[in-house]
Design an enzyme around this catalytic site. Structure first.
Site, PDB file in Angstrom:
ATOM      1  N   LYS B  77     -14.575  -5.148  11.767  1.00  0.00           N
ATOM      2  CA  LYS B  77     -14.791  -5.661  10.408  1.00  0.00           C
ATOM      3  C   LYS B  77     -15.930  -6.680  10.452  1.00  0.00           C
ATOM      4  O   LYS B  77     -16.004  -7.506  11.380  1.00  0.00           O
ATOM      5  CB  LYS B  77     -13.499  -6.308   9.895  1.00  0.00           C
ATOM      6  CG  LYS B  77     -13.525  -6.714   8.424  1.00  0.00           C
ATOM      7  CD  LYS B  77     -12.154  -7.240   7.977  1.00  0.00           C
ATOM      8  CE  LYS B  77     -12.099  -7.572   6.502  1.00  0.00           C
ATOM      9  NZ  LYS B  77     -10.759  -8.058   6.086  1.00  0.00           N
ATOM     10  N   SER B 152      -8.909  -5.752   1.892  1.00  0.00           N
ATOM     11  CA  SER B 152     -10.345  -5.927   2.030  1.00  0.00           C
ATOM     12  C   SER B 152     -10.963  -5.198   3.217  1.00  0.00           C
ATOM     13  O   SER B 152     -12.157  -4.929   3.211  1.00  0.00           O
ATOM     14  CB  SER B 152     -10.664  -7.413   2.140  1.00  0.00           C
ATOM     15  OG  SER B 152     -10.181  -7.944   3.369  1.00  0.00           O
ATOM     16  N   SER B 176      -4.754  -7.226   3.732  1.00  0.00           N
ATOM     17  CA  SER B 176      -6.074  -6.613   3.908  1.00  0.00           C
ATOM     18  C   SER B 176      -6.200  -5.642   5.074  1.00  0.00           C
ATOM     19  O   SER B 176      -7.217  -4.962   5.185  1.00  0.00           O
ATOM     20  CB  SER B 176      -7.149  -7.691   4.049  1.00  0.00           C
ATOM     21  OG  SER B 176      -7.466  -8.235   2.793  1.00  0.00           O
TER      22      SER B 176
END
Lengths: 104, 475
Positions: B77, B152, B176
């Site tokens: 990420k 997310s 997330s």
């Protein structure tokens, strides 16, 4: 913009909060955020209305203790590498614009 | 979308049966074929990945063991710091930032022989549930590109679901990792707070943030947690314990385990098809020997409101560091105050501004006690209710997401509607406890559904054992 009578936050308060947060919002953004923040705070009514007398707050999942390391020199970030990321540098330091608005 | 598991890849590479270069090229070929359509990545590290794989192959040829993740292609990420490699948080304010250090998880993965294939897209600063808040455009669900992958950590979920990477890391502040894992049909784990070092994870809400994996199998999740877990002196909130053993005993089943379906999280607001899958998952666990009952965590219903006061409050403080002085974007002005304001106004997107505003308000004089202060007390209630539930049950079960993947644009107009996606995942973050989303069939629209298992603090081993049973029995 007219606000519903139940509005949790006024447009003037949103202006003030933006100033505190160092954000410059357009008139359209101020209108939009006033409505949206009021809606979110409205939803938080369940928390706001709760009787929490005598309940201790929890700011962290565990009890934190201060962590101190031994006072010995260890590895640190490379200064030159750090400064390559700075928008402005002078004499191996971060260059900051005048704080009080005077010309340097 | 078939992908070889990390365990299979590492075993084949370590034994010399397959070359790491061949493995990484296979994954990069899938990236070439579908990345244009799916936008999983902010940055693909193709040359770097091949070079790292060549190094792994050289070490195997020299008789060395590159480690338990030898040659495993991994996506990170883009809020995990990678030294000298852009780490943008999908924000204009960090678009050109190249961190001068690696996150601890990055160092540990590399030392275990991993090969990094790219930095994945996210909602700006991890604030969102669809990746539509990325400054660089949304990611798309590989099962139906007209739909969101969740967020997310949407890009990480897409990367694993589409076979761009064998596994990926994300971060989970209110769901997330688990929500995009559910929407993309992969396994996603939020470990116990403090089990995985946060050093080098760009902070959103520091008392809630936790790094965890996306994988195609539960065993891969156990493997990667063994590698990245354990104490790190660089994170003062890191639990002072070694990484837990999770692979050993993973196949022991659920015989005699007490598992509670959380009444408050299977209530109104959950789509009927999702609730149906949860009931089937409970039946599967029962058939495997678990004792299944109904659990109650009454304060969980207050989780959403408490979270959307606490997380923005912490974010408003954490994001005060973006001032255009030391790193990141600077928009010049006559005074330092002007630089702060112009930089932040130009650099942050709408959702980040909204949360900074909300947090600043919740912390401001006159409202602190009514909002932030009360939310912290709700956190105490949630911890209490979980503690009571875990006296009766070893694990808890609920949906991960209230719905299947939704269409892009469907929930962008009303922030509150988007926040509702996190209703089942938030309680574990507030309690600092572990939680996993396991794919369990599909919903009415034919898209993946995930079910969530929650465990008490450091209950990962038991939680993953039950997850492995769900994996084996999933429709």
């Amino acid at each position: 913009m007219t606000e519903p009578p139940t509005a949790r936050i006024s447009r003037d308060e949103v202006v003030q909060v933006a100033r505190l947060a160092r954000l410059e919002l357009t008139d359209e953004e101020l209108d939009l955020f006033t409505g949206q923040l009021a809606g979110i705070l409205e939803h938080a009514e369940d928390v706001e209305a709760l009787d929490v007398e005598g309940i201790e707050p929890t700011s962290h999942p565990f009890d934190l203790v201060n962590v101190l390391r031994a006072d010995v020199v260890g590895p640190t970030l490379d200064r030159d590498e750090v400064l390559t990321q700075a928008p402005a540098v002078e004499s191996n330091r971060f260059k900051v614009p005048p704080v009080l608005g005077e010309e340097p | 979308m078939s992908a070889t598991t990390a365990q299979e890849i590492a075993a084949a590479v370590r034994s010399g049966e397959r070359s790491a270069v061949e493995v990484v090229r296979e994954h990069l070929d899938r990236v070439s074929a579908r990345e244009g359509e799916l936008h999983a990545f902010n940055l693909v590290l193709a040359d770097e990945a091949v070079a790292a794989a060549e190094d792994v192959d050289r070490r195997v040829a020299a008789g060395e063991d590159p480690g338990p993740l030898a040659g495993v292609p991994i996506a990170l990420k883009d809020n995990l710091a990678t030294r000298g490699i852009p780490t943008t948080c999908s924000s204009k304010i960090l678009a050109d930032w190249r961190p001068p250090y690696d996150a601890t998880v990055v160092t540990r993965l590399r030392e275990a022989g991993a090969v990094f294939v790219g930095k994945t897209n996210l909602d700006e600063f991890a604030m969102g549930s669809s990746t539509e808040n990325s400054a660089f455009g949304p990611s798309r669900n590989p099962h139906d590109p007209s739909r969101v992958p969740g967020g997310s950590s949407g890009g990480s979920a897409v990367a694993v679901a589409a076979g761009f990477a064998s596994l990926a890391l994300g971060s989970d502040t209110g769901g997330s990792i688990r929500q995009p894992a559910a929407l993309c049909g992969v396994v996603g784990v939020k470990p116990t707070y403090g089990m995985v070092s946060r050093y080098g994870l760009v902070a959103f809400a520091s008392s809630l943030d936790q790094i965890g994996p996306f994988t195609t199998t539960v065993a891969d999740a156990a493997l990667v947690l063994e590698v990245i877990g354990g104490h790190d002196p660089m994170d003062s909130t890191s639990i002072p314990q070694a990484a837990p053993a999770l692979l050993d005993g993973l196949d022991r089943g659920v015989e005699g385990l007490r598992i509670g379906i959380v009444r408050e999280l299977n209530d109104e607001g959950i789509d009927a098809d999702v609730a149906g899958r949860v009931a089937e998952a409970a039946a599967a666990l029962e058939a495997a020997g678990a004792i299944v009952g109904e659990a109650s965590v009454p304060a969980a219903t207050l989780g959403l409101s408490a979270y959307y006061l606490i997380a923005p409050a912490e974010a408003s403080s954490n994001l005060a560091r973006y001032d255009g002085i030391r790193y990141g974007l600077r928009v010049d002005g006559p005074t330092a105050g002007d630089v702060f304001e112009r930089t932040r106004t130009a650099g942050f997107g709408a959702e980040v501004k909204r949360r900074i505003m909300l947090g600043t308000y919740a912390l401001s004089a006159g409202y602190y006690d009514a909002y932030y202060g009360k939310a912290l007390k709700v956190r105490t209630l949630i911890l209490r209710d979980f503690a009571a539930a875990y006296e009766q049950f070893d694990l808890l079960l609920s949906p991960t997401s209230p719905c299947e993947a939704f269409k892009l644009g469907d929930k962008t107009a009303d922030p509150l509607q988007m926040y509702m996606n996190d209703v089942c995942t938030i309680p574990s973050n507030l309690a600092g406890q572990p939680s996993v989303s396991v794919p369990f069939g599909t919903g009415d629209e034919g898209l993946p559904v995930g079910v969530q298992l929650m465990g008490p603090t450091l209950g990962e081993a038991t939680m993953l054992r039950a997850a492995a049973v769900l994996e084996a029995t999933a429709p």
